[in-house]
Motif scaffolding. Sequence first.
Motif, PDB file in Angstrom:
ATOM      1  N   ARG A  77      -6.931  30.066  33.239  1.00 11.09           N
ATOM      2  CA  ARG A  77      -8.542  29.789  33.176  1.00 11.09           C
ATOM      3  C   ARG A  77      -8.699  29.390  31.678  1.00 11.09           C
ATOM      4  NH1 ARG A  77     -10.616  29.920  37.268  1.00 11.09           N
ATOM      5  NH2 ARG A  77      -9.517  31.815  37.913  1.00 11.09           N
ATOM      6  N   MET A  78      -9.443  28.592  31.534  1.00 14.60           N
ATOM      7  CA  MET A  78     -10.030  27.977  30.255  1.00 14.60           C
ATOM      8  C   MET A  78     -11.518  28.577  29.856  1.00 14.60           C
ATOM      9  SD  MET A  78      -8.420  24.213  29.888  1.00 14.60           S
ATOM     10  CE  MET A  78      -8.394  23.766  31.707  1.00 14.60           C
ATOM     11  N   ILE A  79     -11.707  29.190  28.887  1.00 16.23           N
ATOM     12  CA  ILE A  79     -13.126  29.644  28.814  1.00 16.23           C
ATOM     13  C   ILE A  79     -13.696  29.311  27.670  1.00 16.23           C
ATOM     14  CG2 ILE A  79     -14.654  31.456  28.573  1.00 16.23           C
ATOM     15  CD1 ILE A  79     -13.104  33.000  30.460  1.00 16.23           C
ATOM     16  N   SER A  80     -14.557  28.421  26.988  1.00 17.37           N
ATOM     17  CA  SER A  80     -14.969  27.716  25.846  1.00 17.37           C
ATOM     18  C   SER A  80     -15.727  28.729  24.934  1.00 17.37           C
ATOM     19  CB  SER A  80     -15.746  26.379  26.147  1.00 17.37           C
ATOM     20  OG  SER A  80     -17.091  26.650  26.578  1.00 17.37           O
ATOM     21  N   TYR A  81     -15.500  28.612  23.677  1.00 16.59           N
ATOM     22  CA  TYR A  81     -16.398  28.979  22.679  1.00 16.59           C
ATOM     23  C   TYR A  81     -17.861  29.026  23.016  1.00 16.59           C
ATOM     24  CZ  TYR A  81     -12.653  30.414  19.487  1.00 16.59           C
ATOM     25  OH  TYR A  81     -11.573  30.987  18.499  1.00 16.59           O
ATOM     26  N   GLU A  82     -18.479  27.731  23.492  1.00 15.60           N
ATOM     27  CA  GLU A  82     -19.511  27.606  23.754  1.00 15.60           C
ATOM     28  C   GLU A  82     -20.092  28.512  25.004  1.00 15.60           C
ATOM     29  OE1 GLU A  82     -18.023  23.790  22.053  1.00 15.60           O
ATOM     30  OE2 GLU A  82     -17.377  25.281  23.183  1.00 15.60           O
ATOM     31  N   ARG A  83     -19.344  28.719  25.706  1.00 16.11           N
ATOM     32  CA  ARG A  83     -19.825  29.706  26.855  1.00 16.11           C
ATOM     33  C   ARG A  83     -19.793  31.113  26.423  1.00 16.11           C
ATOM     34  NH1 ARG A  83     -16.453  28.710  31.765  1.00 16.11           N
ATOM     35  NH2 ARG A  83     -17.765  30.153  32.817  1.00 16.11           N
ATOM     36  N   ILE A  84     -18.820  31.512  25.894  1.00 21.52           N
ATOM     37  CA  ILE A  84     -18.787  32.766  24.861  1.00 21.52           C
ATOM     38  C   ILE A  84     -19.912  33.183  24.377  1.00 21.52           C
ATOM     39  CG2 ILE A  84     -17.426  34.393  23.648  1.00 21.52           C
ATOM     40  CD1 ILE A  84     -14.883  32.945  24.919  1.00 21.52           C
ATOM     41  N   GLY A  85     -20.147  31.978  23.160  1.00 21.81           N
ATOM     42  CA  GLY A  85     -21.322  32.026  22.361  1.00 21.81           C
ATOM     43  C   GLY A  85     -22.655  32.547  22.931  1.00 21.81           C
ATOM     44  N   GLN A  86     -22.966  32.291  24.133  1.00 21.95           N
ATOM     45  CA  GLN A  86     -24.212  32.712  24.828  1.00 21.95           C
ATOM     46  C   GLN A  86     -24.185  34.482  24.927  1.00 21.95           C
ATOM     47  OE1 GLN A  86     -23.936  31.044  28.868  1.00 21.95           O
ATOM     48  NE2 GLN A  86     -23.943  28.865  27.858  1.00 21.95           N
ATOM     49  N   HIS A  87     -22.960  34.862  24.640  1.00 18.87           N
ATOM     50  CA  HIS A  87     -22.931  36.332  24.821  1.00 18.87           C
ATOM     51  C   HIS A  87     -22.600  37.149  23.207  1.00 18.87           C
ATOM     52  CE1 HIS A  87     -22.806  36.501  29.122  1.00 18.87           C
ATOM     53  NE2 HIS A  87     -22.278  35.376  28.815  1.00 18.87           N
ATOM     54  N   ILE A  88     -21.844  36.065  22.426  1.00 17.35           N
ATOM     55  CA  ILE A  88     -21.384  36.646  21.262  1.00 17.35           C
ATOM     56  C   ILE A  88     -21.783  35.372  20.412  1.00 17.35           C
ATOM     57  CG2 ILE A  88     -19.217  37.514  19.850  1.00 17.35           C
ATOM     58  CD1 ILE A  88     -17.849  37.958  22.157  1.00 17.35           C
ATOM     59  N   PRO A  89     -22.942  35.814  19.565  1.00 17.82           N
ATOM     60  CA  PRO A  89     -23.421  34.748  18.721  1.00 17.82           C
ATOM     61  C   PRO A  89     -22.323  34.100  17.724  1.00 17.82           C
ATOM     62  CG  PRO A  89     -24.779  36.474  18.635  1.00 17.82           C
ATOM     63  CD  PRO A  89     -23.587  37.037  19.239  1.00 17.82           C
ATOM     64  N   GLU A  90     -21.276  34.960  17.267  1.00 15.91           N
ATOM     65  CA  GLU A  90     -20.272  34.284  16.014  1.00 15.91           C
ATOM     66  C   GLU A  90     -19.462  33.195  16.906  1.00 15.91           C
ATOM     67  OE1 GLU A  90     -20.904  38.526  14.739  1.00 15.91           O
ATOM     68  OE2 GLU A  90     -20.910  37.522  16.732  1.00 15.91           O
ATOM     69  N   TYR A  91     -19.290  33.292  18.106  1.00 16.84           N
ATOM     70  CA  TYR A  91     -18.544  32.143  18.585  1.00 16.84           C
ATOM     71  C   TYR A  91     -19.371  30.769  18.829  1.00 16.84           C
ATOM     72  CZ  TYR A  91     -14.727  34.654  20.402  1.00 16.84           C
ATOM     73  OH  TYR A  91     -13.401  35.674  20.243  1.00 16.84           O
ATOM     74  N   GLU A  92     -20.552  30.997  18.981  1.00 18.83           N
ATOM     75  CA  GLU A  92     -21.513  29.752  18.803  1.00 18.83           C
ATOM     76  C   GLU A  92     -21.469  29.196  17.170  1.00 18.83           C
ATOM     77  OE1 GLU A  92     -23.662  26.592  19.664  1.00 18.83           O
ATOM     78  OE2 GLU A  92     -22.674  27.809  21.193  1.00 18.83           O
ATOM     79  N   THR A  93     -21.452  30.313  16.211  1.00 16.93           N
ATOM     80  CA  THR A  93     -21.673  29.769  14.833  1.00 16.93           C
ATOM     81  C   THR A  93     -20.424  29.137  14.545  1.00 16.93           C
ATOM     82  OG1 THR A  93     -22.943  31.729  14.363  1.00 16.93           O
ATOM     83  CG2 THR A  93     -21.488  30.817  12.507  1.00 16.93           C
ATOM     84  N   VAL A  94     -19.087  29.304  14.906  1.00 11.63           N
ATOM     85  CA  VAL A  94     -17.966  28.737  14.843  1.00 11.63           C
ATOM     86  C   VAL A  94     -18.013  27.301  15.311  1.00 11.63           C
ATOM     87  CG1 VAL A  94     -15.547  28.501  15.569  1.00 11.63           C
ATOM     88  CG2 VAL A  94     -16.390  30.801  14.627  1.00 11.63           C
ATOM     89  N   VAL A  95     -18.604  27.159  16.447  1.00 14.60           N
ATOM     90  CA  VAL A  95     -18.557  25.780  17.106  1.00 14.60           C
ATOM     91  C   VAL A  95     -19.568  24.782  16.369  1.00 14.60           C
ATOM     92  CG1 VAL A  95     -19.549  24.626  19.188  1.00 14.60           C
ATOM     93  CG2 VAL A  95     -18.212  26.542  19.064  1.00 14.60           C
ATOM     94  N   ARG A  96     -20.920  25.546  15.802  1.00 17.70           N
ATOM     95  CA  ARG A  96     -21.650  24.581  15.062  1.00 17.70           C
ATOM     96  C   ARG A  96     -21.196  24.229  13.809  1.00 17.70           C
ATOM     97  NH1 ARG A  96     -25.274  28.880  16.290  1.00 17.70           N
ATOM     98  NH2 ARG A  96     -25.376  29.258  14.148  1.00 17.70           N
ATOM     99  N   ARG A  97     -20.383  25.201  13.049  1.00 20.82           N
ATOM    100  CA  ARG A  97     -19.809  24.841  12.108  1.00 20.82           C
ATOM    101  C   ARG A  97     -18.649  24.001  11.680  1.00 20.82           C
ATOM    102  NH1 ARG A  97     -20.262  30.699   8.937  1.00 20.82           N
ATOM    103  NH2 ARG A  97     -22.456  30.844   8.506  1.00 20.82           N
ATOM    104  N   ASN A  98     -17.902  24.010  12.646  1.00 20.71           N
ATOM    105  CA  ASN A  98     -16.612  23.389  12.725  1.00 20.71           C
ATOM    106  C   ASN A  98     -16.239  22.471  13.714  1.00 20.71           C
ATOM    107  OD1 ASN A  98     -15.614  25.159  10.452  1.00 20.71           O
ATOM    108  ND2 ASN A  98     -15.912  26.665  11.898  1.00 20.71           N
ATOM    109  N   VAL A  99     -16.987  22.369  14.674  1.00 17.15           N
ATOM    110  CA  VAL A  99     -16.518  21.390  15.771  1.00 17.15           C
ATOM    111  C   VAL A  99     -17.432  20.147  15.591  1.00 17.15           C
ATOM    112  CG1 VAL A  99     -16.224  21.096  18.262  1.00 17.15           C
ATOM    113  CG2 VAL A  99     -15.799  23.054  17.269  1.00 17.15           C
ATOM    114  N   LYS A 100     -16.939  19.244  15.463  1.00 20.15           N
ATOM    115  CA  LYS A 100     -17.681  17.862  15.508  1.00 20.15           C
ATOM    116  C   LYS A 100     -18.019  17.090  16.619  1.00 20.15           C
ATOM    117  CE  LYS A 100     -17.500  18.401  10.883  1.00 20.15           C
ATOM    118  NZ  LYS A 100     -17.533  19.931  10.624  1.00 20.15           N
TER     119      LYS A 100
END
Length: 174
Positions: A151-174
Motif C-alpha cells: 500500500r502507498m499512502i500520501s502525506y497529503e492524505r495523512i495531512g487531513q488527520h495530522i497537520p504536520e504532514y500537510e505542513t511538510v508538503v506545503r514547505r518542501n514539495v514543489k
Amino acid sequence: MSSSATTTISEDYLCAIFAERVLVDKGFAVWLLSQTKFAAVAKSVDLLAEEQAKRPAKAWWRHWWCSVKDTGRQSETDILLVFKDGERRVALHIENKFSAPLVQYQADDYAPRARQMMKNKWVSYDDFETIIIAPKSYLLGNIAECKKFDRMISYERIGQHIPEYETVVRRNVK
C-alpha cells in the motif's frame, strides 16, 4: 511547537507523531486500517502498544530491526503497529519516506521481514500489510520501488488527520 521546531520537521518526528496519533486517536487508527486489507475489522481492533512496549527500545513503535533469513540481510521497519481483533492479530509495517531515496533492497525486504517477524517474541501476529507513506510526488517519482509495498499512502492524505504532514508538503514539495 516552538518556532525553531517548525522550521525543521524530521522524518523521525513525523514517525513519532504518526504512531502517537494511532495510539491516542481511534478515528485516525480506523482511517488508517480502512486503507488496508484489514478495512473490515478497522473499527473493532485494539492497538497492542503496551505489548509492543515490552521490547527494550526508545519507543514501542520505532525501528524494529532483524536479520532476515530469506534475504541474508539486516533491515528495519520504521513504524510497526500491531492490532488485535478477538484472537486474530494483524500488523502494519510502515516505511516513512520524506525525501531520502529508498536504499538498495529496502522495499524488497519489507515483506520477507514482516513474514519472519510474525512469530517474534515481543508481539506476534497472524497477518500483515506493508505500507510506504511519503509525499505524493515522492510516491509517483519512485513508483516502481513503491509498488513493492502492499500500500502507498500520501502525506497529503495523512495531512487531513495530522497537520504536520500537510505542513511538510506545503514547505518542501514543489
